[in-house]
Write a protein that holds these residues in place. Structure first.
Motif, PDB file in Angstrom:
ATOM      1  N   ALA A 247      29.451  -7.321 118.708  1.00  0.00           N
ATOM      2  CA  ALA A 247      28.702  -6.071 118.540  1.00  0.00           C
ATOM      3  C   ALA A 247      29.384  -5.175 117.512  1.00  0.00           C
ATOM      4  N   ASN A 248      30.707  -5.092 117.570  1.00  0.00           N
ATOM      5  CA  ASN A 248      31.445  -4.281 116.595  1.00  0.00           C
ATOM      6  C   ASN A 248      31.137  -4.725 115.166  1.00  0.00           C
ATOM      7  N   ALA A 249      31.196  -6.038 114.951  1.00  0.00           N
ATOM      8  CA  ALA A 249      30.980  -6.587 113.604  1.00  0.00           C
ATOM      9  C   ALA A 249      29.563  -6.317 113.104  1.00  0.00           C
ATOM     10  N   LEU A 254      25.206  -3.213 110.053  1.00  0.00           N
ATOM     11  CA  LEU A 254      23.992  -2.398 109.990  1.00  0.00           C
ATOM     12  C   LEU A 254      24.275  -1.043 109.339  1.00  0.00           C
ATOM     13  N   LYS A 255      25.444  -0.501 109.592  1.00  0.00           N
ATOM     14  CA  LYS A 255      25.825   0.757 108.935  1.00  0.00           C
ATOM     15  C   LYS A 255      25.991   0.548 107.437  1.00  0.00           C
ATOM     16  N   PHE A 256      26.519  -0.592 107.059  1.00  0.00           N
ATOM     17  CA  PHE A 256      26.662  -0.926 105.635  1.00  0.00           C
ATOM     18  C   PHE A 256      25.283  -0.978 104.971  1.00  0.00           C
ATOM     19  N   ILE A 257      24.332  -1.644 105.630  1.00  0.00           N
ATOM     20  CA  ILE A 257      22.969  -1.736 105.091  1.00  0.00           C
ATOM     21  C   ILE A 257      22.356  -0.344 104.942  1.00  0.00           C
ATOM     22  N   ASN A 258      22.599   0.495 105.938  1.00  0.00           N
ATOM     23  CA  ASN A 258      22.005   1.827 105.964  1.00  0.00           C
ATOM     24  C   ASN A 258      22.606   2.775 104.922  1.00  0.00           C
ATOM     25  N   THR A 259      23.819   2.469 104.460  1.00  0.00           N
ATOM     26  CA  THR A 259      24.514   3.393 103.552  1.00  0.00           C
ATOM     27  C   THR A 259      24.729   2.827 102.151  1.00  0.00           C
ATOM     28  N   ALA A 336      30.528   0.273 120.394  1.00  0.00           N
ATOM     29  CA  ALA A 336      31.039  -0.358 119.163  1.00  0.00           C
ATOM     30  C   ALA A 336      32.007   0.572 118.441  1.00  0.00           C
ATOM     31  N   LYS A 337      33.067  -0.036 117.892  1.00  0.00           N
ATOM     32  CA  LYS A 337      34.094   0.729 117.174  1.00  0.00           C
ATOM     33  C   LYS A 337      33.952   0.496 115.669  1.00  0.00           C
TER      34      LYS A 337
END
Length: 337
Positions: A247-249, A254-259, A336-337
């Motif tokens: 989940a962390n990975a 997903l944050k990378f895709i979003n930003t 998630a961290k």
């Protein structure tokens, strides 16, 4: 005597070092996880290969092997057979499988729209809506796949009866394109980059578009959570630590895709995923990356939409008591961290 003690101490130290080495190897082996992806070159499943290429699995201390399978239903079968630990595929399998007495759950929800399009061959201008599917061969990735579910749903909502259409398993990419070119199928459901390839050549046109959240609501009546990481519930319960690391990975991915821009994301993907047209790949990703969730959390109204879709045509699901709370969890993405 002194020599004997030194020798004994040397052997003891070597034994301890060997045991530590074996322990480290055992820990490493325990962290190896095999995930089957229902076509990792498809943009809908982009987070799987992106997470690998960004090094996020290794950052979590995981040794993840991604295996490729053309159809999500075949990936599902590999999971149930115990050949893999996880599947990157559509969430709707979690609902369908519970109706069959099997419990799997979405751990990270990648998308809130299918990212699928029903394409119609330009050789068949008579097909103007799903009501015109009667007597036609319709392409799907595999029988029992999510594309098959959605195709049968559209036919049913258009008033067609079981048997009015034939769904043909043709995969995606080159096999899908060849089937349409050879008129083995007159319409079919597929994803990017196959969509853009067929539109570019003028061999097909869009009949039903489910690449964005708004278009999906119009087509299906609500948000439709699609691409996800799902695992057997029993495996999750026994491997909480590994599940959290996965989940962390994926949440970081997903944050990378979003930003990041579509170009920046495409640059991280294997070149053969572009199928010779990087600009087209980027354009499709730019238009469609809004389907991905920013944080891996299941949209509130999503599971109900999926259940409604499957209940429309599926004898497995219709009339069954489905506990949607057991088809997904937000526990790991929220931690998630």
């Amino acid at each position: 005597m002194r020599f004997t003690r030194k020798l004994f101490n040397g052997i003891a130290i070597s034994a301890i070092a060997a045991a530590a080495s074996l322990g480290a190897s055992a820990t490493h082996a325990a962290d190896k996880i095999t995930i089957m992806v229902g076509g990792y070159e498809k943009q809908i499943y982009l987070p799987a290969k992106l997470a690998e290429n960004l090094g996020y699995f290794k950052d979590e201390g995981l040794d993840v092997e991604l295996l490729n399978e053309a159809a999500g239903v075949d990936a599902e079968n590999q999971l149930l057979a115990g050949a893999v630990q996880g599947v990157v595929g559509f969430y709707d399998h979690c609902v369908d499988l519970q109706a069959k007495g099997k419990f799997v759950e979405s751990i990270v929800q990648f998308s809130q729209a299918p990212g699928e399009v029903e394409l119609v061959s330009t050789k068949h201008p008579e097909i103007k809506s799903p009501a015109d599917f009667k007597g036609k061969n319709l392409g799907v990735t595999g029988l029992g796949s999510s594309t098959n579910f959605l195709t049968l749903y559209m036919a049913s909502k258009a008033g067609l009866q079981p048997g009015d259409v034939v769904t043909v398993p043709v995969g995606a990419g080159g096999t899908f394109i060849a089937a349409m070119q050879q008129d083995q199928i007159q319409a079919g459901m597929t994803t990017e980059p196959t969509i853009s390839r067929m539109l570019k050549t003028g061999e097909a046109k869009v009949l039903v578009d489910m690449r964005t959240v708004d278009a999906t609501r119009q087509a299906l009546g609500g948000t439709y959570p699609a691409a996800s990481l799902y695992l057997e519930s029993s495996w999750v319960n026994e491997h909480k630590e590994e599940t959290q690391k996965l989940a962390n990975a994926f949440v970081k991915t997903l944050k990378f895709i979003n930003t990041h821009s579509a170009t920046e994301i495409a640059d991280k993907m294997p070149k053969d995923f572009y199928v010779g047209d990087k600009d087209g790949y980027i354009k499709a990703l730019e238009e469609g990356k809004g389907m991905f969730t920013p944080d891996g959390v299941m949209p509130d109204d999503g599971p109900k939409t999926v259940l409604a879709v499957l209940s429309e045509f599926s004898k497995n699901v219709k009339g069954k008591q489905i506990d949607l709370s057991k088809t997904y969890t937000t526990e790991f993405v929220k931690n998630a961290k």
